[in-house]
Design an enzyme around this catalytic site. Structure first.
Site, PDB file in Angstrom:
ATOM      1  N   PHE A  58     -17.889  40.791  15.333  1.00 53.16           N
ATOM      2  CA  PHE A  58     -17.757  41.953  14.465  1.00 53.16           C
ATOM      3  C   PHE A  58     -16.659  41.730  13.442  1.00 53.16           C
ATOM      4  CE2 PHE A  58     -19.001  43.599  18.642  1.00 53.16           C
ATOM      5  CZ  PHE A  58     -20.023  44.484  18.352  1.00 53.16           C
ATOM      6  N   ASP A  59     -16.904  42.173  12.220  1.00 54.12           N
ATOM      7  CA  ASP A  59     -15.819  42.383  11.272  1.00 54.12           C
ATOM      8  C   ASP A  59     -15.043  43.619  11.726  1.00 54.12           C
ATOM      9  OD1 ASP A  59     -14.252  42.210   8.944  1.00 54.12           O
ATOM     10  OD2 ASP A  59     -15.601  43.527   7.851  1.00 54.12           O
ATOM     11  N   GLY A  60     -13.843  43.788  11.164  1.00 57.51           N
ATOM     12  CA  GLY A  60     -13.013  44.923  11.557  1.00 57.51           C
ATOM     13  C   GLY A  60     -13.168  46.130  10.655  1.00 57.51           C
TER      14      GLY A  60
ATOM     15  N   ASP B  68     -19.450  44.242   6.787  1.00 59.19           N
ATOM     16  CA  ASP B  68     -19.784  45.223   5.745  1.00 59.19           C
ATOM     17  C   ASP B  68     -19.873  44.609   4.354  1.00 59.19           C
ATOM     18  OD1 ASP B  68     -16.839  46.480   4.291  1.00 59.19           O
ATOM     19  OD2 ASP B  68     -16.848  44.906   5.808  1.00 59.19           O
TER      20      ASP B  68
END
Length: 298
Positions: free
Chosen positions: A161-163, A274
């Site tokens: 995951f990106d943050g 995102d």
């Protein structure tokens, strides 16, 4: 006796995210849905090849046992019901225990996420993904050209995951976009002890944590945070996860380095980010999906 999916991790997925229907989709785009339907019907007895999200779904379903159903996968597709027959047959061919599906023949299916109480929606259709995110459902647009998952970790579901704007809110990203890197670093350093608000994928992380805390006999969850943050902005991200009582197995604070090669080494079954630039950098290496949330996607 009524049936309920309560307490299960529910993944809703489009047929094109689960299987490689790119050739059939080109027929649809060049002609009409009837030509597409006819082609799918002609190929009814020919199993489709696995798609980008196949490995993720296959491994998550391995958490189920005859005694306990912990993961439910539902096909949620703009396909027509005739083409849906091939989807179910292909799932059966690979031993995927998928028994539920909604086929809407061109109409957006995202509204059915609510009665499913889905924890995740994967689709190749950006409008459907944006609608799902707007309804509070973790969702990502699958990049069909993404690399397929490595088979090096058959006993682990690996998810990266990106943050900011994915696991966390886009609060800090807004500062970066408006004022630049120095202001971002200062903002995050000053607020290191203040947890970030949840982002759109926090509910999925919660559901995965439940699986992680109670692994199946032959399957585990391994998660990674892969972010452009670097010290000192790393601390707020770590403390936020601690405040949520959520563990991630790996954390990569890359300070703007391209993510693709790092992800290639982690070998996730799926990566969520995102920013389309990060997805395009990652897709040649790993299965990837765009989360159309936050300030950069406004």
């Amino acid at each position: 006796m009524s049936v309920s999916l309560a307490g299960q991790l529910v993944v809703a997925i489009s047929s094109r995210a689960l299987f490689d229907f790119e050739e059939e989709n080109r027929v649809f785009e060049a002609s009409d849905d009837r030509a597409y339907m006819q082609l799918q019907l002609e190929r009814l007895d020919s199993a489709a090849t696995p798609g980008v999200a196949f490995s993720l779904v296959n491994k998550l379903l391995a958490f189920n046992t005859p005694e306990r159903q912990r993961v439910e996968v539902v096909i949620l597709s703009r396909n027509d019901p005739v083409s849906g027959m091939r989807v179910f047959r292909s799932a059966r061919h690979y031993g995927l225990a998928v028994q539920r599906g909604v086929f809407t023949r061109g109409e957006s299916p995202w509204r059915y996420l609510r009665p499913l109480a889905a924890n995740l929606f994967l689709s190749t259709n950006e409008a459907d993904v944006r609608s799902a995110l707007g309804a509070g459902v973790p969702a990502a647009r699958v990049y069909p050209q993404s690399a397929r998952a490595s088979d090096a970790h058959p006993d682990e579901v690996r998810i990266a995951f990106d943050g900011d704007a994915v696991l966390f809110s886009d609060e800090a990203e807004r500062v970066f976009q408006a004022q630049g890197l120095d202001a971002f670093q200062s903002h995050e350093h000053q607020r290191a002890g203040t947890p970030l608000a949840p982002g759109p994928f926090k509910p999925l992380l919660d559901a995965l944590q439940a699986l992680q805390n109670e692994p199946a006999q032959n399957m585990r969850i391994r998660t990674a945070l892969v972010t452009a943050r670097s010290a000192p902005a790393h601390e707020r991200a770590i403390r936020t996860l601690m405040d949520w009582h959520i563990d991630v197995d790996e954390a990569m604070f890359l300070g703007g380095l391209p993510k693709g090669e790092f992800l290639r080494e982690f070998e996730p079954d799926f990566f969520f980010d995102d920013q389309t630039g990060h997805i395009e950098n990652a897709a040649p290496h790993v299965p990837a999906g765009h989360v159309a949330a936050g300030v950069v996607n406004g």
